[in-house]
Design a protein around this motif. Structure first.
Motif, mmCIF file in Angstrom:
data_model
loop_
_atom_site.group_PDB
_atom_site.id
_atom_site.type_symbol
_atom_site.label_atom_id
_atom_site.label_comp_id
_atom_site.label_asym_id
_atom_site.label_seq_id
_atom_site.Cartn_x
_atom_site.Cartn_y
_atom_site.Cartn_z
ATOM 1 N N ILE A 96 -1.009 12.749 -15.602
ATOM 2 C CA ILE A 96 0.505 13.145 -15.954
ATOM 3 C C ILE A 96 1.295 12.452 -14.809
ATOM 4 O O ILE A 96 2.560 12.184 -15.353
ATOM 5 N N GLY A 97 0.999 12.483 -13.858
ATOM 6 C CA GLY A 97 1.896 11.955 -12.479
ATOM 7 C C GLY A 97 2.241 10.716 -12.774
ATOM 8 O O GLY A 97 2.995 9.925 -12.048
ATOM 9 N N THR A 98 1.266 9.699 -13.589
ATOM 10 C CA THR A 98 1.637 8.307 -13.647
ATOM 11 C C THR A 98 2.508 7.853 -14.723
ATOM 12 O O THR A 98 2.800 7.045 -14.866
ATOM 13 N N ILE A 99 3.172 8.974 -15.417
ATOM 14 C CA ILE A 99 4.239 8.731 -16.456
ATOM 15 C C ILE A 99 5.501 8.958 -16.111
ATOM 16 O O ILE A 99 6.020 9.826 -15.660
ATOM 17 N N PRO A 100 6.114 7.730 -15.627
ATOM 18 C CA PRO A 100 7.472 7.840 -14.888
ATOM 19 C C PRO A 100 8.442 8.312 -15.893
ATOM 20 O O PRO A 100 9.557 8.572 -14.972
ATOM 21 N N GLY A 101 8.561 8.217 -17.035
ATOM 22 C CA GLY A 101 9.819 8.736 -17.731
ATOM 23 C C GLY A 101 9.743 10.205 -18.314
ATOM 24 O O GLY A 101 10.417 10.404 -19.126
ATOM 25 N N LEU A 102 8.837 10.804 -17.901
ATOM 26 C CA LEU A 102 8.701 12.197 -18.415
ATOM 27 C C LEU A 102 9.836 13.016 -18.063
ATOM 28 O O LEU A 102 10.223 13.341 -16.863
ATOM 29 N N LYS A 103 10.159 13.931 -19.040
ATOM 30 C CA LYS A 103 11.329 14.716 -19.107
ATOM 31 C C LYS A 103 11.094 16.035 -19.197
ATOM 32 O O LYS A 103 11.997 16.855 -18.750
ATOM 33 N N GLU A 104 9.959 16.501 -20.014
ATOM 34 C CA GLU A 104 9.801 17.698 -20.098
ATOM 35 C C GLU A 104 8.171 17.826 -20.140
ATOM 36 O O GLU A 104 7.524 17.172 -20.861
ATOM 37 N N LEU A 105 7.846 19.040 -19.780
ATOM 38 C CA LEU A 105 6.242 19.309 -19.411
ATOM 39 C C LEU A 105 6.149 20.704 -19.669
ATOM 40 O O LEU A 105 6.855 21.626 -18.789
ATOM 41 N N HIS A 106 5.441 21.185 -20.738
ATOM 42 C CA HIS A 106 5.379 22.580 -21.085
ATOM 43 C C HIS A 106 3.937 23.029 -20.952
ATOM 44 O O HIS A 106 2.779 22.332 -21.630
ATOM 45 N N TYR A 107 3.601 24.203 -20.457
ATOM 46 C CA TYR A 107 2.211 24.620 -20.244
ATOM 47 C C TYR A 107 2.218 26.416 -19.926
ATOM 48 O O TYR A 107 3.394 26.676 -19.847
ATOM 49 N N ASP A 108 1.221 26.786 -19.845
ATOM 50 C CA ASP A 108 1.112 28.042 -19.611
ATOM 51 C C ASP A 108 0.980 28.676 -18.240
ATOM 52 O O ASP A 108 -0.188 28.243 -17.788
ATOM 53 N N ARG A 109 1.912 29.102 -17.548
ATOM 54 C CA ARG A 109 2.018 29.465 -16.057
ATOM 55 C C ARG A 109 0.635 30.580 -16.038
ATOM 56 O O ARG A 109 0.253 30.686 -14.853
ATOM 57 N N THR A 110 0.474 31.584 -16.868
ATOM 58 C CA THR A 110 -0.441 32.500 -16.739
ATOM 59 C C THR A 110 -1.994 32.028 -16.810
ATOM 60 O O THR A 110 -2.681 32.740 -15.966
ATOM 61 N N VAL A 111 -2.104 30.962 -17.034
ATOM 62 C CA VAL A 111 -3.496 30.336 -17.111
ATOM 63 C C VAL A 111 -3.673 29.545 -15.855
ATOM 64 O O VAL A 111 -4.894 29.156 -15.486
ATOM 65 N N LEU A 112 -2.722 28.741 -15.787
ATOM 66 C CA LEU A 112 -2.542 27.508 -14.800
ATOM 67 C C LEU A 112 -2.761 27.749 -13.303
ATOM 68 O O LEU A 112 -2.169 28.970 -12.991
ATOM 69 N N ARG A 113 -3.608 27.277 -12.843
ATOM 70 C CA ARG A 113 -4.054 27.557 -11.255
ATOM 71 C C ARG A 113 -3.899 26.110 -10.616
ATOM 72 O O ARG A 113 -3.529 26.352 -9.256
ATOM 73 N N ASN A 114 -3.681 25.107 -10.845
ATOM 74 C CA ASN A 114 -3.384 23.938 -10.348
ATOM 75 C C ASN A 114 -2.476 22.891 -11.091
ATOM 76 O O ASN A 114 -2.733 22.539 -12.221
ATOM 77 N N PRO A 115 -1.457 22.575 -10.714
ATOM 78 C CA PRO A 115 -0.688 22.667 -9.309
ATOM 79 C C PRO A 115 -0.588 24.222 -8.890
ATOM 80 O O PRO A 115 -0.186 25.016 -9.828
ATOM 81 N N PRO A 116 -0.656 24.573 -7.530
ATOM 82 C CA PRO A 116 -0.255 25.796 -7.254
ATOM 83 C C PRO A 116 0.929 26.309 -7.510
ATOM 84 O O PRO A 116 1.734 25.451 -7.594
ATOM 85 N N ALA A 117 1.486 27.600 -7.444
ATOM 86 C CA ALA A 117 2.417 28.079 -7.819
ATOM 87 C C ALA A 117 3.611 27.730 -6.785
ATOM 88 O O ALA A 117 4.761 27.360 -7.090
#
Length: 259
Positions: A96-117
């Motif tokens: 995802i870090g290779t996408i230069p024009g990304l403006k919105e990224l949606h994910y579940d914080r309750t599940v996610l562990r990486n990237p760290p908080a």
């Protein structure tokens, strides 16, 4: 193999003709709108056909069973919005870090562990920059998180296992605001690490177990607030370069330390 309209993913096919038709219709529509809505259709992975969609701008994968994204995700360079909510993704893909024009990224914080908080809390720009640096680390062996505004490292289950992997030889935490270096970053980091920069932080001390980083050959501790070094630094017998200038030492370190 790249999937075609006559061959949806098996998990879609198994749900019957209605779901197959729905899937094909959504993919066909997205070729015109550049907005692909693959929501709640039981996907277990990203269909390879998606990777061939030129100019795709919006990708919504909410409500599926996707656990990761493929390395070829880097092909989707025109994406502006990605949504991964409702999937068991515990780590955002570095791709995802290779996408230069990304403006919105949606994910579940309750599940996610990486990237760290401590990274996610700093917003989309820092999160994407961090993912890009993780992506680059696969090829360079360097985790470079300098000047990312980090206050402290709290994700003990993530940093020494998912970020500082055995292939990493260099860590650069220069120019952050760290007030401590966790003992678990000494105890659990692999022995392949040979270079560590903690320069220009706010460190007042180092953990007693700092000497467990026995593979270090280069260590930069300059421009902190250190008053002393733990005795275990003497165990870093492989060190060839140690920088400790601009600290608050009450006792002058012995000769051989670069001031």
């Amino acid at each position: 193999d790249v999937e075609t309209f006559t061959s949806p993913p098996p998990e879609v096919f198994s749900q019957g003709i209605d779901m197959v038709v729905e899937y094909l219709a959504r993919v066909e529509m997205a070729r015109t709108t550049k907005d692909l809505q693959l929501v709640d259709i039981g996907l277990q992975s990203l269909p390879s056909a998606v990777l061939e969609m030129d100019g795709l701008q919006v990708l919504n994968l909410d409500g599926n069973n996707i656990r990761s994204l493929p390395p070829a995700f880097t092909r989707l360079e025109y994406l502006q919005e990605i949504s991964l909510q409702g999937n068991p993704i515990v780590a955002l893909p570095p791709e995802i870090g290779t996408i230069p024009g990304l403006k919105e990224l949606h994910y579940d914080r309750t599940v996610l562990r990486n990237p760290p908080a401590e990274i996610l809390d700093r917003g989309l720009e820092v999160t994407v920059a961090f993912l890009r640096r993780l992506y680059d680390s696969r090829f360079t062996g360097v985790v470079d998180v300098h000047a990312m505004g980090l206050d402290n490292l709290v994700a003990a289950e993530v940093w020494p296992t998912q970020i500082v992997t055995p292939s990493i030889t260099k860590l650069n935490f220069k120019s952050n605001s760290l007030t401590q270096w966790p003992s678990w970053m000494c105890e659990r980091v692999g022995g392949n690490l040979n270079s560590l920069s903690l320069a220009s932080n706010q460190l007042a001390s180092l953990p007693l177990v700092f000497g467990m980083l026995g593979g270090l050959t280069k260590l930069n501790l300059s421009q902190n607030h250190l008053k002393s070094l733990p005795a275990s630094v003497a165990d870093l017998t492989a060190l060839t370069k140690l920088k400790i200038a601009n600290n608050d030492f009450s006792i002058v370190p012995p000769p051989g330390f670069e001031l």
